[in-house]
Design a protein around this motif. Sequence first.
Motif, PDB file in Angstrom:
ATOM      1  N   ALA A 154       2.667   7.638  -6.837  1.00 35.50           N
ATOM      2  CA  ALA A 154       2.470   6.493  -5.993  1.00 35.50           C
ATOM      3  C   ALA A 154       1.293   5.605  -5.625  1.00 35.50           C
ATOM      4  O   ALA A 154       1.553   4.430  -5.866  1.00 35.50           O
ATOM      5  CB  ALA A 154       3.099   6.780  -4.468  1.00 35.50           C
ATOM      6  N   ILE A 155       0.290   6.254  -5.690  1.00 38.02           N
ATOM      7  CA  ILE A 155      -1.075   5.529  -5.360  1.00 38.02           C
ATOM      8  C   ILE A 155      -1.503   5.091  -6.775  1.00 38.02           C
ATOM      9  O   ILE A 155      -1.971   3.652  -6.747  1.00 38.02           O
ATOM     10  CB  ILE A 155      -2.039   6.471  -4.697  1.00 38.02           C
ATOM     11  CG1 ILE A 155      -1.712   7.295  -3.612  1.00 38.02           C
ATOM     12  CG2 ILE A 155      -3.283   5.742  -4.570  1.00 38.02           C
ATOM     13  CD1 ILE A 155      -2.435   8.120  -3.061  1.00 38.02           C
ATOM     14  N   LEU A 168      -7.123   2.600   0.760  1.00 41.67           N
ATOM     15  CA  LEU A 168      -6.093   1.736  -0.106  1.00 41.67           C
ATOM     16  C   LEU A 168      -6.714   0.237   0.069  1.00 41.67           C
ATOM     17  O   LEU A 168      -6.586  -0.443  -0.975  1.00 41.67           O
ATOM     18  CB  LEU A 168      -4.821   1.938   0.382  1.00 41.67           C
ATOM     19  CG  LEU A 168      -4.237   3.111   0.051  1.00 41.67           C
ATOM     20  CD1 LEU A 168      -2.738   3.462   0.710  1.00 41.67           C
ATOM     21  CD2 LEU A 168      -3.845   3.567  -1.558  1.00 41.67           C
ATOM     22  N   PHE A 183       0.545   1.807  -7.073  1.00 43.36           N
ATOM     23  CA  PHE A 183      -0.100   0.695  -6.224  1.00 43.36           C
ATOM     24  C   PHE A 183      -1.664   0.179  -6.542  1.00 43.36           C
ATOM     25  O   PHE A 183      -1.603  -1.319  -6.747  1.00 43.36           O
ATOM     26  CB  PHE A 183      -0.531   1.469  -4.785  1.00 43.36           C
ATOM     27  CG  PHE A 183      -1.469   0.695  -3.875  1.00 43.36           C
ATOM     28  CD1 PHE A 183      -0.809  -0.378  -3.200  1.00 43.36           C
ATOM     29  CD2 PHE A 183      -2.868   0.857  -3.756  1.00 43.36           C
ATOM     30  CE1 PHE A 183      -1.795  -1.092  -2.315  1.00 43.36           C
ATOM     31  CE2 PHE A 183      -3.584   0.261  -2.960  1.00 43.36           C
ATOM     32  CZ  PHE A 183      -3.178  -0.725  -2.147  1.00 43.36           C
ATOM     33  N   ARG A 226       8.031   3.385  -2.612  1.00 43.04           N
ATOM     34  CA  ARG A 226       7.386   4.621  -3.259  1.00 43.04           C
ATOM     35  C   ARG A 226       6.256   4.996  -2.261  1.00 43.04           C
ATOM     36  O   ARG A 226       6.047   6.340  -2.031  1.00 43.04           O
ATOM     37  CB  ARG A 226       6.992   4.281  -4.857  1.00 43.04           C
ATOM     38  CG  ARG A 226       6.839   5.542  -5.475  1.00 43.04           C
ATOM     39  CD  ARG A 226       6.004   5.347  -6.496  1.00 43.04           C
ATOM     40  NE  ARG A 226       6.694   4.581  -7.691  1.00 43.04           N
ATOM     41  CZ  ARG A 226       7.305   5.062  -8.836  1.00 43.04           C
ATOM     42  NH1 ARG A 226       7.288   6.399  -9.084  1.00 43.04           N
ATOM     43  NH2 ARG A 226       7.943   4.243  -9.602  1.00 43.04           N
ATOM     44  N   LEU A 227       5.535   3.999  -2.022  1.00 46.72           N
ATOM     45  CA  LEU A 227       4.177   4.424  -1.222  1.00 46.72           C
ATOM     46  C   LEU A 227       4.403   4.932   0.301  1.00 46.72           C
ATOM     47  O   LEU A 227       3.666   5.868   0.690  1.00 46.72           O
ATOM     48  CB  LEU A 227       3.148   3.366  -1.095  1.00 46.72           C
ATOM     49  CG  LEU A 227       1.903   3.788  -0.898  1.00 46.72           C
ATOM     50  CD1 LEU A 227       1.152   4.725  -1.547  1.00 46.72           C
ATOM     51  CD2 LEU A 227       0.895   2.240  -0.817  1.00 46.72           C
TER      52      LEU A 227
END
Length: 282
Positions: free
Chosen positions: A36-37, A103, A40, A88-89
């Motif tokens: 997920a990350i 982030l 991103f 998702r994140l």
Amino acid sequence: MKHGTPQPFGQGVSHYENFPVASRLCPPHLRPAIVAIYWFARTADDLADEGNATPQMRLTALAAYRADLMATDAGQPPSLRWASVFNRLRPMILKFGLPIQLLADLLSAFEQDIVKQRYATEDELLAYCKLSANSVGRLLLHLYGVHDERSLQQSDCICTALQLINFWQDLSLDIARGRLYLPADALQAHGVDEAQLLALSLHPSTISLIADCVISARARMLKGSDLVKKIPGRGGWELRLVVQGGLRILDKIEALNFNTLTQRPTLGPWDIVVMGWRALWM
């Protein structure tokens, strides 16, 4: 962002090298968060570096992307444009308590990539590494439940070293793109003229400059390398390989007599064997 370096805590794709895609060594329960990350970061990388958009258009897109991150953190729906990324994140932020500032720091690094192609001092360059690389390492330490200050500092050493190794490995590529990561104060200290570098012209002073950069990156990597003993299970073995990958690239640069203005060192099958053997003895 830069491409092609051994990645902090994992094996990434060349598209966005500062964050790993979950490998076989990654604990299965962490893979959804890492993926997920990664998405991103990769999406932000596309906004900053892909296509034919103007710098202002890229900055505007990243500002909207940052707004979606803040909305996601606040429990509000993101825009439709990046809904798949943030949907998702969001569960991973809730499940693991991911630090939003880290982030956001990644986005600041992407914004800096757009507007800054020169660095006046080493401290200025290290400040960029803090945003682009150290934030990745700290996110991963958070997932592994490692929070003590010594481990955080060791992670910063490893991740900054990896970013710097990538810079010194890719001088020929970056200079051709108009980006010069060798800081101006280092050029001055070694009597190197920027015009020489832009012409990819090799001189003894240039070799001395790159050699000093390699020595410094190696020292920084070794300073943080004991962190491998703090990461539990398979993650610790993955980190051992990452550290050895960075050190092996430095070996390759040294074998080229520090001439990365006209050559780019890469790792082959035998280097992987060497990295594995050295990882066993860490």
